[in-house]
Design a protein around this motif. Sequence first.
Motif, short mmCIF file in Angstrom:
data_model
loop_
_atom_site.label_atom_id
_atom_site.label_comp_id
_atom_site.label_asym_id
_atom_site.label_seq_id
_atom_site.Cartn_x
_atom_site.Cartn_y
_atom_site.Cartn_z
N LEU A 205 23.29 4.86 -1.65
CA LEU A 205 23.25 4.89 -0.18
C LEU A 205 24.28 5.84 0.42
O LEU A 205 24.02 6.50 1.42
N PHE A 206 25.46 5.90 -0.20
CA PHE A 206 26.58 6.67 0.36
C PHE A 206 27.12 7.67 -0.66
O PHE A 206 28.13 7.41 -1.32
N PRO A 207 26.45 8.80 -0.83
CA PRO A 207 26.86 9.77 -1.87
C PRO A 207 28.10 10.58 -1.52
O PRO A 207 28.62 11.30 -2.36
N ASN A 208 28.58 10.46 -0.25
CA ASN A 208 29.74 11.24 0.20
C ASN A 208 29.51 12.74 -0.02
O ASN A 208 28.49 13.26 0.41
N THR A 209 30.41 13.40 -0.73
CA THR A 209 30.28 14.86 -0.90
C THR A 209 29.38 15.24 -2.07
O THR A 209 29.10 16.42 -2.27
N PHE A 210 28.95 14.27 -2.86
CA PHE A 210 28.11 14.55 -4.02
C PHE A 210 26.63 14.53 -3.64
O PHE A 210 26.25 13.97 -2.61
N SER A 211 25.83 15.13 -4.50
CA SER A 211 24.39 14.95 -4.33
C SER A 211 24.09 13.48 -4.62
O SER A 211 24.84 12.81 -5.33
N ARG A 212 22.96 12.99 -4.11
CA ARG A 212 22.64 11.58 -4.32
C ARG A 212 22.48 11.26 -5.80
O ARG A 212 22.88 10.19 -6.26
N LEU A 213 21.92 12.19 -6.57
CA LEU A 213 21.73 11.96 -8.00
C LEU A 213 23.07 11.90 -8.73
O LEU A 213 23.30 11.00 -9.54
N ASN A 214 23.96 12.85 -8.43
CA ASN A 214 25.27 12.85 -9.08
C ASN A 214 26.09 11.63 -8.68
O ASN A 214 26.81 11.05 -9.51
N SER A 215 25.97 11.23 -7.42
CA SER A 215 26.67 10.03 -6.97
C SER A 215 26.17 8.80 -7.73
O SER A 215 26.97 7.95 -8.14
N PHE A 216 24.86 8.73 -7.95
CA PHE A 216 24.30 7.60 -8.70
C PHE A 216 24.79 7.62 -10.15
O PHE A 216 25.14 6.58 -10.71
N LYS A 217 24.82 8.81 -10.76
CA LYS A 217 25.28 8.92 -12.15
C LYS A 217 26.72 8.43 -12.28
O LYS A 217 27.06 7.68 -13.20
N ILE A 218 27.57 8.86 -11.35
CA ILE A 218 28.97 8.45 -11.37
C ILE A 218 29.08 6.95 -11.14
O ILE A 218 29.81 6.23 -11.84
N GLY A 219 28.33 6.48 -10.14
CA GLY A 219 28.36 5.06 -9.80
C GLY A 219 27.89 4.19 -10.95
O GLY A 219 28.50 3.16 -11.26
N PHE A 220 26.82 4.61 -11.62
CA PHE A 220 26.30 3.82 -12.74
C PHE A 220 27.29 3.81 -13.89
O PHE A 220 27.56 2.75 -14.49
N LYS A 221 27.86 4.95 -14.20
CA LYS A 221 28.82 5.05 -15.30
C LYS A 221 30.02 4.12 -15.06
O LYS A 221 30.47 3.42 -15.98
#
Length: 323
Positions: free
Chosen positions: A241-257
Amino acid sequence: MREVAFIKQNKEKWLEFEQAIFGNLKKNPDDLASLYIHLVNDLSYAQTYYPKSKTVVYLNHLASQTYQKIYKTKREDTNKLIYFFKTEVPLLVYQYRRYVLYAFLIFGILTAIGVISARNDDTFVRLILGDSYVNMSLENIKDGNPVAVYKSGSNWGSFVGITFNNLRVGALSYFFGIFLGFGTFYILIINCIKIGTFQYLFYKENVFWESVRGIWIHGSMEIFAMVIEAAAGFALGASILFPNTFSRLNSFKIGFKNTFKIFLSTMPFTLMAGFLEGFITRYSIDMPHFLSVFIILSTLSAISYYYLIYPFKVHKKINLKNT
């Protein structure tokens, strides 16, 4: 310096950090350490002059990820499992501490809803828990052992079955976070209302203390772990929902990790809760009061310290090392 000018001046450097940490730009540990020093300086400057800015949040996140990258690469003679529980998970819990707070607030509200609903509607308890379970519990109360249900089955059979179910519920609570956090909220609704309703049943029958002595021997760790798993699920949904400065996909990858590691950290506590439920809770009615209270307070203190206090200690210790 105005914040816009500050961002413009350092944007390229921060993008280089992002590529080194999350992208394909390869950096050796010494170069990363040098970059980290610059990043901490920028963070300190931003905290001083723009304390409520999103720039501070962004730089703080980037600094914590950079630190983990450096020390994950540079640490020596450190057992990976020890590092995971001693340093990595506490730092992640600190990073996502707001979601831990949200999860506890939601847990408290939903559990209270269960209690209030059961108190104001005589049919609610049976609707939530089922007639057979309520009838069995009432019979156990009449027989003088409100938690006799925990004596059914063998020790090992109960331990395996209960632990598997708790792990399943925890996994659902976490992975359903992918549905923007609403899936996690749904799992919490089901379980929290059951908890509130379940405890009110014993309160209504005037055996609340007896139920607490039995149920919370294993419940302290079991329920606490469930809340932390929900916090990880909410954080996972927020990464989308809130990717900040990242793309939504990269934000999800970081968040999941990151959040998956928090989820994994709850498993030892869930296993311990299953062990206590399978081997100890069944004897709670015959146990001295001080012993049951000691077990409850010990287990609650251990898991509370690890998730609510220790992360702040680790974060503070790291900050002192870098100042």
